[in-house]
Design a protein around this motif. Structure first.
Motif, PDB file in Angstrom:
ATOM      1  N   GLN A   1      21.460  10.673  -6.189  1.00 25.44           N
ATOM      2  CA  GLN A   1      20.908  11.781  -6.968  1.00 25.44           C
ATOM      3  C   GLN A   1      19.975  12.660  -6.126  1.00 25.44           C
ATOM      4  N   GLY A   2      20.025  12.482  -4.808  1.00 25.88           N
ATOM      5  CA  GLY A   2      19.218  13.310  -3.922  1.00 25.88           C
ATOM      6  C   GLY A   2      17.751  12.933  -3.878  1.00 25.88           C
ATOM      7  N   MET A   3      17.431  11.678  -4.222  1.00 19.47           N
ATOM      8  CA  MET A   3      16.038  11.219  -4.203  1.00 19.47           C
ATOM      9  C   MET A   3      15.912  10.004  -3.297  1.00 19.47           C
ATOM     10  N   MET A   4      14.674   9.566  -3.099  1.00 20.58           N
ATOM     11  CA  MET A   4      14.445   8.358  -2.325  1.00 20.58           C
ATOM     12  C   MET A   4      13.141   7.706  -2.771  1.00 20.58           C
ATOM     13  N   LEU A   5      13.037   6.419  -2.494  1.00 20.77           N
ATOM     14  CA  LEU A   5      11.830   5.661  -2.794  1.00 20.77           C
ATOM     15  C   LEU A   5      11.002   5.517  -1.526  1.00 20.77           C
ATOM     16  N   THR A   6       9.703   5.765  -1.619  1.00 17.98           N
ATOM     17  CA  THR A   6       8.790   5.464  -0.528  1.00 17.98           C
ATOM     18  C   THR A   6       7.787   4.434  -1.022  1.00 17.98           C
ATOM     19  N   ALA A   7       7.281   3.623  -0.114  1.00 15.53           N
ATOM     20  CA  ALA A   7       6.336   2.572  -0.495  1.00 15.53           C
ATOM     21  C   ALA A   7       5.268   2.442   0.575  1.00 15.53           C
TER      22      ALA A   7
ATOM     23  N   VAL B   1      -0.589  -1.687  -3.658  1.00 16.17           N
ATOM     24  CA  VAL B   1       0.747  -1.385  -3.155  1.00 16.17           C
ATOM     25  C   VAL B   1       1.303  -0.261  -4.029  1.00 16.17           C
ATOM     26  N   ILE B   2       1.845   0.779  -3.394  1.00 15.81           N
ATOM     27  CA  ILE B   2       2.301   1.967  -4.104  1.00 15.81           C
ATOM     28  C   ILE B   2       3.796   2.165  -3.875  1.00 15.81           C
ATOM     29  N   PHE B   3       4.552   2.358  -4.963  1.00 17.39           N
ATOM     30  CA  PHE B   3       5.969   2.725  -4.905  1.00 17.39           C
ATOM     31  C   PHE B   3       6.106   4.103  -5.541  1.00 17.39           C
ATOM     32  N   GLU B   4       6.789   5.025  -4.869  1.00 16.11           N
ATOM     33  CA  GLU B   4       6.817   6.409  -5.342  1.00 16.11           C
ATOM     34  C   GLU B   4       8.229   7.002  -5.263  1.00 16.11           C
ATOM     35  N   VAL B   5       8.601   7.709  -6.322  1.00 15.03           N
ATOM     36  CA  VAL B   5       9.858   8.464  -6.351  1.00 15.03           C
ATOM     37  C   VAL B   5       9.532   9.886  -6.785  1.00 15.03           C
ATOM     38  N   SER B   6      10.006  10.875  -6.037  1.00 18.23           N
ATOM     39  CA  SER B   6       9.836  12.282  -6.397  1.00 18.23           C
ATOM     40  C   SER B   6      11.198  12.935  -6.526  1.00 18.23           C
ATOM     41  N   GLY B   7      11.282  13.966  -7.368  1.00 18.45           N
ATOM     42  CA  GLY B   7      12.553  14.654  -7.520  1.00 18.45           C
ATOM     43  C   GLY B   7      12.475  15.799  -8.496  1.00 18.45           C
ATOM     44  N   PRO B   8      13.588  16.517  -8.694  1.00 16.96           N
ATOM     45  CA  PRO B   8      13.634  17.595  -9.687  1.00 16.96           C
ATOM     46  C   PRO B   8      13.520  17.023 -11.090  1.00 16.96           C
TER      47      PRO B   8
ATOM     48  N   ASP C   1      14.861  10.411 -15.589  1.00 18.45           N
ATOM     49  CA  ASP C   1      15.393   9.168 -16.173  1.00 18.45           C
ATOM     50  C   ASP C   1      15.940   8.229 -15.104  1.00 18.45           C
ATOM     51  N   THR C   2      16.594   8.797 -14.081  1.00 16.58           N
ATOM     52  CA  THR C   2      17.120   7.968 -12.993  1.00 16.58           C
ATOM     53  C   THR C   2      15.980   7.322 -12.214  1.00 16.58           C
ATOM     54  N   ALA C   3      14.929   8.099 -11.960  1.00 15.88           N
ATOM     55  CA  ALA C   3      13.767   7.556 -11.246  1.00 15.88           C
ATOM     56  C   ALA C   3      13.118   6.435 -12.038  1.00 15.88           C
ATOM     57  N   LEU C   4      13.031   6.608 -13.354  1.00 17.48           N
ATOM     58  CA  LEU C   4      12.414   5.587 -14.200  1.00 17.48           C
ATOM     59  C   LEU C   4      13.248   4.301 -14.181  1.00 17.48           C
TER      60      LEU C   4
END
Length: 375
Positions: A82-88, A95-102, A107-110
């Motif tokens: 979906q053109g996104m990625m997870l960074t940690a 500890v931080i997990f992050e997803v950014s996107g349009p 819903d996909t990120a969640l």
């Protein structure tokens, strides 16, 4: 329904910011940032205690690596399609997990974040492989990052182990030890789930609560603070450069903000100066690393402290505004802060920044220079 009740209902529905502590102790925070055209979804897990046990040094970092794969090892594939990625990221606080996107991909990120909270099965070979990856990361760390770790140790003593970890110790971590730590790490009272950006804050808060609500309550994170070995500034060095560190309290304390402002000012005035500070609700260190060394730099600062402080104070206020208006920076601040201190209000950052005066920052610039000159 009367017009007054309708107005009150609409006002509640249209809230642009929601902060909620769930029955199990987990915290949810959402904020709509107008015109951002994107979102940031961030999960924060508070650290176990103020210090890292030497026997399993870096265990939270190891769990971060493994957990980022997701319970079915499909998080990367799910997001990348979906053109996104997870960074940690693993810090001393959390500890931080992050997803950014349009915004249409929320819903996909969640779903991906939900996978991070599900159970994870690992074996000894996977633990050894990830310890090897951490060893490779360690070899690639910046010179300034190494000096920051040294400054922490000098300021707070041998108990202030770098959360990055020791690959040799991590390679010998057992599956049982890792599973027990992972269970501790994802207890609700340690967790904060944050959504910021072009979102409906009310609807997003409800969705985040549905993810965290099923988790069984557990013990809250430690409220213990590291205590500095000395209040004096510390000077550390290597073959590449030197760093001065000022011990500070939680982020919104006036002296902490003045130290950050001084670091920003020095960055603007000193070539190759690198300021390093991780926003924290616990005690910490504001570090400025320079190369080739502080002795030459300190001599050039004499008589310019007020000018440097003025530059730094303006940068501090701009930084505070940017933190609160940018989805990713606000999400990271809230995920790390609320998992440690659920009562944290981001508006206090602006309020306290406004209270910092030029004399406060000038004193911190002088403290950096004095330590750097060895006087």
């Amino acid at each position: 329904m009367t017009p007054l009740l309708v107005g009150l209902l609409l006002a509640v529905q249209d809230r642009s910011e929601v902060k909620q502590t769930l029955a199990n102790g987990a915290t949810v925070y959402t904020r709509r940032i107008e015109d951002s055209r994107s979102f940031c979804l961030t999960l924060g897990s508070a650290s176990f205690a103020a210090t890292e046990p030497s026997e399993t040094h870096g265990l939270r970092h190891l769990i971060e690596h493994l957990q980022a794969l997701g319970s079915k090892r499909d998080v990367d594939r799910m997001l990348e399609s979906q053109g996104m990625m997870l960074t940690a990221e693993t810090t001393r606080d959390s500890v931080i997990f992050e997803v950014s996107g349009p915004k249409d991909k929320f819903d996909t990120a969640l779903k991906a974040v939900q996978s991070l909270l599900d159970g994870l099965t690992v074996d000894a070979d996977e633990i050894a492989a990830e310890a090897g990856t951490i060893r490779q990361e360690l070899a690639l760390r910046k010179w300034s990052t190494e000096l920051v770790a040294d400054a922490w140790t000098k300021a707070y003593g041998e108990g202030a182990l770098d959360p990055f970890g020791d690959p040799d110790r991590l390679a010998s971590v057992t599956v049982d030890t890792l599973n027990a730590a992972r269970s501790e790490m994802f207890k609700p009272r340690r967790l904060c789930l944050v959504a910021t950006g072009d979102i409906n804050a009310e609807a997003a808060a409800k969705s985040l609560a549905e993810v965290l609500d099923p988790l069984a309550a557990g013990d809250p994170p430690s409220t213990e603070f590291l205590r500095p070995a000395s209040r004096d500034a510390v000077l550390v060095g290597s073959a590449v450069g030197e760093a001065v560190g000022l011990t500070v309290g939680p982020l919104t304390e006036r002296e902490t903000l003045a130290s950050i402002a001084a670091a920003f000012g020095l960055q603007s005035w000193v070539p190759d100066a690198t300021p390093v500070y991780t926003p924290s609700q616990r005690n910490g260190v504001v570090v400025v690393a320079v190369r080739p060394g502080w002795s030459k730099v300190a001599a050039t600062l004499a008589g310019r402290e007020r000018q440097i402080a003025s530059t730094g104070l303006a940068a501090l206020r701009g930084w505070a505004r940017t933190v609160l208006s940018t989805p990713s920076t606000l999400a990271k601040l809230m995920a790390s802060s609320l998992s440690v201190r659920p009562g944290f209000d981001p508006k206090t950052l602006i309020e306290e920044t406004s209270s910092v005066g030029l004399a406060d920052v000038e004193a911190k610039v002088s403290a950096f220079a004095k330590a750097g000159s060895g006087s």
